[in-house]
Design a protein around this motif. Structure first.
Motif, PDB file in Angstrom:
ATOM      1  N   SER A 243      -3.119   0.113  -4.069  1.00 18.91           N
ATOM      2  CA  SER A 243      -3.067  -0.936  -3.198  1.00 18.91           C
ATOM      3  C   SER A 243      -2.948  -0.429  -1.664  1.00 18.91           C
ATOM      4  O   SER A 243      -2.711   0.714  -1.542  1.00 18.91           O
ATOM      5  CB  SER A 243      -1.547  -1.665  -3.342  1.00 18.91           C
ATOM      6  OG  SER A 243      -0.579  -0.778  -3.252  1.00 18.91           O
ATOM      7  N   GLN A 244      -3.272  -1.101  -0.583  1.00 19.46           N
ATOM      8  CA  GLN A 244      -3.435  -0.575   0.686  1.00 19.46           C
ATOM      9  C   GLN A 244      -2.413  -1.185   1.593  1.00 19.46           C
ATOM     10  O   GLN A 244      -1.492  -2.381   1.258  1.00 19.46           O
ATOM     11  CB  GLN A 244      -4.910  -0.965   1.247  1.00 19.46           C
ATOM     12  CG  GLN A 244      -6.049  -0.098   0.754  1.00 19.46           C
ATOM     13  CD  GLN A 244      -7.402  -0.723   1.301  1.00 19.46           C
ATOM     14  OE1 GLN A 244      -7.799  -1.760   1.001  1.00 19.46           O
ATOM     15  NE2 GLN A 244      -7.894  -0.200   2.262  1.00 19.46           N
ATOM     16  N   THR A 316      -7.665   4.555  -0.408  1.00 15.98           N
ATOM     17  CA  THR A 316      -6.731   5.101   0.224  1.00 15.98           C
ATOM     18  C   THR A 316      -7.200   6.189   1.196  1.00 15.98           C
ATOM     19  O   THR A 316      -7.989   6.983   0.764  1.00 15.98           O
ATOM     20  CB  THR A 316      -5.741   6.253  -1.003  1.00 15.98           C
ATOM     21  OG1 THR A 316      -5.397   5.285  -1.830  1.00 15.98           O
ATOM     22  CG2 THR A 316      -4.552   7.033  -0.271  1.00 15.98           C
ATOM     23  N   SER A 528       0.699   4.820  -4.580  1.00 10.84           N
ATOM     24  CA  SER A 528       0.387   3.503  -3.868  1.00 10.84           C
ATOM     25  C   SER A 528       1.017   2.221  -4.607  1.00 10.84           C
ATOM     26  O   SER A 528       1.358   1.559  -3.933  1.00 10.84           O
ATOM     27  CB  SER A 528      -1.170   3.391  -4.078  1.00 10.84           C
ATOM     28  OG  SER A 528      -1.286   2.884  -5.479  1.00 10.84           O
TER      29      SER A 528
END
Ligand SMILES: *[C@@H]1O[C@H](CO)[C@@H](O)[C@H](O)[C@H]1NC(C)=O
Ligand SMILES: *[C@@H]1O[C@H](CO)[C@@H](O)[C@H](O)[C@H]1NC(C)=O
Ligand SMILES: *[C@@H]1O[C@H](CO)[C@@H](O)[C@H](O)[C@H]1NC(C)=O
Ligand SMILES: *[C@@H]1O[C@H](CO)[C@@H](O)[C@H](O)[C@H]1NC(C)=O
Ligand SMILES: *[C@@H]1O[C@H](CO)[C@@H](O)[C@H](O)[C@H]1NC(C)=O
Ligand SMILES: *[C@@H]1O[C@H](CO)[C@@H](O)[C@H](O)[C@H]1NC(C)=O
Ligand SMILES: *[C@@H]1O[C@H](CO)[C@@H](O)[C@H](O)[C@H]1NC(C)=O
Ligand SMILES: *[C@@H]1O[C@H](CO)[C@@H](O)[C@H](O)[C@H]1NC(C)=O
Ligand SMILES: *[C@@H]1O[C@H](CO)[C@@H](O)[C@H](O)[C@H]1NC(C)=O
Length: 604
Positions: A243-244, A316, A528
Motif C-alpha cells: 500500500s502507498q 514503494t 507497508s
C-alpha cells in the motif's frame, strides 16, 4: 611526542597563567591505539610526501553516558510483547539519553584550547569536529601520518598506524578518525559470470524462458535463474501489492566504489517487465557522494540493489544514498580530506533526518574483516546503528562472500590461524543476511559468510538459538572461533544465479549482496502493511526474528559454507574442510532461514 610550534607556544603561554592544562598529567601521553602492521592489501607510500601544512579535518567521539541502559532499551523496544515494543525514540531523546558527561566535554575542550585549536573545534553532542593542519593533528595525537594505497582499488588514504592521547583523556574519548581504520578492504564484491549476453539476446531468451512456465515464472524457475518473479513466487509475495501513501520507504546505502547506472536499470526493468522506470528511485548524495553513471565493475553492487530493490518493492519509493567515495578514475592524492570513510558520515547524515525523511529499511552490501576495523571504531559505529534502531529503522547487511573467512589468520601480531568474522554483520544491532541457492530444497551456499564476533558478545535475543546450535555442533571448529561472540547471519535469501543487467548486457550474479536486498525487500513489504494499519514499522528486527517471527521463516537444513582454503599465501592460514553446515535450527551458514511472506504477515 612533539608539538607544532603553534600548539607549543599556546602551552607555554598557558603555563604562565597557571592553568590546569599545564598539569604534567595533560602532557603525559599514552598510546591509545596501534595497528601492528600495515593491513594486508595496503602499502605505505613513502614516495608520496605528506604536505604537513595542508588542512585536515578530524572528528573525535566522546564517551557517552548510559550506553548499556540505552542498548537495553533498544532491545526492549524491539522485542514483541515488551511494554515498550515499537516505542521508537526521537533523536533528541536519544541524544539526551546518551549525552556525554560535562566533565568529559570540559576536559576535551580544555585540551583542544590548550593546543590552540579552540576556534577550530566544534562540539556537537558526542562528537568534536576539528579543522587543523596535518602537522597540528600529528602533534595533538602524537602521531605520524603517511599515505597508504590499496592495491586492489588504488584508493589512497592518509592514516597513522599509531596514535596517543593524554592519559587523563583516555576515559573520555572513544576514538579519533581518521587514524588507523583502513576502509573497505573487503567490499562485498559479488561474483559475476564472464559470459555477457546482449540486451536483445537476453530479452529474447527471457521471453522464451518465461513461456516455458505457462502460469508465469514460479518457484521452480528459481532453480535455473533468479529473477524478480521467481523471488516473489518463492518467498510468497507474488500477489501482494504494497500500500502507498503511508510514508513507507526502502533505501540502499552505497559507499565508496559503488555507483548507480541508470541505463542498466532501465533495461532490466524493461526486460523483466517491471512497471517502474528509472524515476522509481531517488539518488541522494551524502557528503559529496558522486553520481558517476560510470559503466564498469563498480556498478555491480548498485545493479543488484536497485534492480531488485525497485522490482520487488514497486511502487514503494526507493532511495539510493551515495556516500562520498572517489570515482575509480583520477583519484586526487593531494587531498587530506577523508572521503573514503563508509559509515560515520552516512550514519551522521541518517540520524539527522527527521522521521518523515528517514527510510524504514536500509539494505547495505558492505563488509570488512572485523579484525581490520579498529575495535574502538567498530564500537562507535555499532552504537550509531543502535541509535538508528532506536529510530525504528531496520538495517540489513550482507555477511560477505568468504564463508567462515577468507585469509584465516589473525593480524594481532601472533599470526594465529582463526576464522575471520566480518563487520558490520557482527554488530548486534544490524540484521546480517547470508545466502542460499536452489529450490525444493533450498540449501546453503558455499560462500555464505557467517561466524562469531571477537568484539561483540552474544546478545540475549539469540542466546537460546545459538547456544542450542553450540551444544550440538559447537565442537567441530572450536579452536577457530569465539563461541561467546555475537553469531551471524541472522537470516538468508537466494544468492546465486541472480539475473542482472550489467554494463549493457545480461549476467548472472552471486553473493550475499544479492541476498540482502531480497530479504530487506520482504521486510519493507511487511512495513507497508503495518504502516497502512497505523502501526509502527518493524524497526530493529533481530529480537522479533529470533522469537515471534520464527514461524515465518523457512529453516534451511542442508548445504554448507566453506572458506579458509588458502585465499592467502600466508602459511598456516589454510584450515582443511573449514565451513559451517546448515542444520536444523539456527546455524552460521544460513541463520534462521529464508522468508515465508504469508506466514510473516501473520506475525506482524
Ligand atoms: C601545502 O599545502 C598548503 C596549504 O594547502 C599550500 O599552500 C602549499 O602550497 C602546499 N605545499 C606544497 C609543497 O604543495
Ligand atoms: C571546517 O571547515 C569546513 C569547510 O571549510 C567548514 O564547513 C566547517 O564548519 C569547519 N568546522 C569547524 C569545526 O571549524
Ligand atoms: C590501479 O593503478 C594501476 C596502475 O596505475 C592500474 O593498472 C590499475 O588499473 C588501477 N586499478 C584500478 C582499480 O583503478
Ligand atoms: C533444483 O536443483 C537442485 C540441484 O541441481 C536439485 O537437487 C533440485 O531437485 C532442483 N529442484 C527442482 C524443483 O527442480
Ligand atoms: C515513470 O513512471 C512514472 C510513474 O511511476 C510516470 O509518471 C512517468 O511518466 C514514467 N516516465 C517514463 C519516462 O516512462
Ligand atoms: C523533515 O525534513 C524535511 C527536509 O529537511 C522538511 O522538508 C520537512 O518539513 C521536515 N518535516 C517535519 C515534520 O519536520
Ligand atoms: C606473521 O606473518 C607476517 C607476514 O607473513 C610475518 O612478517 C611475521 O613475522 C609473522 N609473525 C609471527 C609472530 O610469526
Ligand atoms: C571473544 O569474544 C569476546 C566477546 O564476546 C571478547 O571479549 C574476547 O576478547 C574474544 N576473544 C578473542 C580471542 O578474540
Ligand atoms: C547456477 O549456479 C550453479 C551453482 O550453484 C552453477 O553451477 C551454474 O552454472 C549456475 N547457472 C548459471 C546459468 O549460471
Amino acid at each position: 611526542m612533539f608539538f607544532s610550534q603553534k600548539a607549543f607556544a599556546a602551552l607555554i603561554a598557558l603555563a604562565y597563567i597557571g592553568c590546569v592544562l599545564c598539569h604534567p598529567a595533560v602532557a603525559s601521553y599514552q598510546v591509545f591505539e596501534t595497528v601492528k602492521a600495515v593491513p594486508s592489501g595496503w602499502r605505505v607510500q613513502n614516495d608520496l610526501d605528506v604536505n604537513r601544512t595542508s588542512p585536515m579535518q578530524i572528528r573525535m567521539h566522546l564517551k557517552q553516558q548510559n550506553v548499556v541502559e540505552f542498548e537495553q532499551s533498544v532491545y526492549d523496544m524491539s522485542t514483541p510483547g515488551h511494554s515498550t515494543y515499537g516505542a521508537h525514540m526521537t533523536q533528541n531523546a536519544i541524544n539526551d539519553f546518551l549525552q556525554p558527561a560535562e566533565e568529559t566535554t570540559k576536559s576535551v575542550m580544555a585540551w583542544l584550547a590548550g593546543a590552540g585549536l579552540q576556534s577550530n573545534s566544534l562540539l556537537e553532542q558526542d562528537w568534536v569536529h576539528i579543522n587543523a593542519t596535518v602537522s597540528d593533528v600529528e602533534s595533538l595525537l602524537d602521531a605520524q601520518y603517511h599515505y597508504f594505497q590499496n592495491a586492489e582499488t588504488n584508493i589512497t588514504v592518509l592514516r597513522t598506524l599509531k596514535y596517543g592521547l593524554p592519559i587523563s583523556l583516555h576515559e573520555h574519548i572513544d576514538m579519533v578518525h581518521p587514524t588507523s581504520y583502513f576502509p573497505g578492504r573487503t567490499l562485498v564484491k559479488p561474483l559475476i559470470s564472464d559470459h555477457k549476453e546482449s540486451l536483445e539476446a537476453s530479452r529474447r531468451r527471457h521471453l522464451q524462458y518465461a513461456r516455458s512456465f505457462p502460469s508465469g515464472l514460479d518457484v521452480a524457475s528459481c532453480n535455473i535463474t533468479v529473477t524478480p518473479d521467481c523471488v516473489k513466487a518463492l518467498y510468497g509475495f507474488k500477489d501482494f501489492h504494497p500500500s502507498q501513501g503511508h510514508g513507507n520507504k526502502f533505501a540502499v546505502a552505497g559507499y565508496l566504489q559503488e555507483y548507480v547506472q541508470d541505463n542498466d536499470l532501465e533495461a532490466f526493468l524493461n526486460i523483466y517487465d517491471v512497471e517502474a522506470n528509472t524515476t522509481g528511485y531517488e539518488f541522494i548524495s551524502v557528503n559529496g557522494g558522486l553520481n558517476t553513471q560510470y559503466w564498469g565493475k563498480d556498478t555491480v553492487e548498485s545493479a543488484i540493489d536497485l534492480q531488485y530493490g525497485i522490482s520487488l518493492n514497486y511502487p514503494t519509493p526507493v532511495s539510493y544514498y551515495q556516500t562520498a567515495g572517489s570515482p575509480p578514475i583520477n583519484y586526487d592524492v593531494d587531498t587530506t580530506t577523508d572521503n573514503s570513510e563508509p559509515y560515520l558520515e552516512w550514519l551522521t547524515y541518517m540520524l539527522a533526518l527527521n522521521d518523515s525523511m528517514l527510510p524504514q529499511v536500509v539494505s547495505t552490501s558492505y563488509a570488512d574483516d572485523e579484525q581490520t576495523v579498529p575495535e574502538a571504531y567498530a564500537r562507535t559505529v555499532c552504537n550509531l546503528f543502535a541509535q538508528l534502531a532506536a529510530r525504528g529503522v531496520s538495517a540489513l547487511f550482507a555477511t560477505g562472500d568468504a564463508g567462515p573467512g577468507g585469509a584465516c589468520i589473525s593480524n594481532d601480531g601472533t599470526n594465529t590461524t582463526r576464522f575471520i568474522p566480518t563487520f558490520p554483520a557482527s554488530c548486534p544491532f544490524v540484521t546480517a543476511v547470508g545466502a542460499t541457492q536452489h529450490v525444493k530444497p533450498e540449501i546453503g551456499v558455499s560462500f555464505s559468510g557467517g561466524g562469531f564476533s571477537n568484539y561483540f558478545s552474544r546478545p540475549a535475543y539469540q542466546e537460546a538459538a545459538v547456544s542450542s546450535y553450540l551444544r550440538k555442533h559447537g565442537d567441530t571448529w572450536a579452536p577457530y572461533f569465539n563461541s561467546s561472540g555475537r553469531a551471524y547471519p541472522d537470516v538468508s535469501a537466494q544468492g546465486t544465479n541472480v539475473s542482472i543487467i550489467y554494463w549493457g548486457g545480461h549476467r548472472y550474479e552471486a553473493g550475499t549482496s544479492c541476498s540482502t536486498p531480497i530479504f530487506a525487500s520482504v521486510i519493507s513489504l511487511l512495513n507497508s502493511e503495518r504502516l497502512s494499519k497505523g502501526k509502527r514499522p518493524l524497526g530493529f528486527l533481530n529480537p522479533w526474528l529470533y522469537s515471534e517471527a520464527g514461524g515465518g521463516l523457512q529453516d534451511i537444513i542442508s548445504g554448507r559454507s566453506a572458506g579458509c582454503s588458502g585465499w592467502t599465501t600466508t602459511p598456516g592460514a589454510v584450515i582443511d574442510g573449514a565451513g559451517w553446515d546448515a542444520v536444523v535450527g539456527w546455524d552460521p551458514a544460513t541463520g534462521l532461514g529464508t522468508p515465508k511472506f504469508k506466514e510473516l504477515l501473520d506475525y506482524i
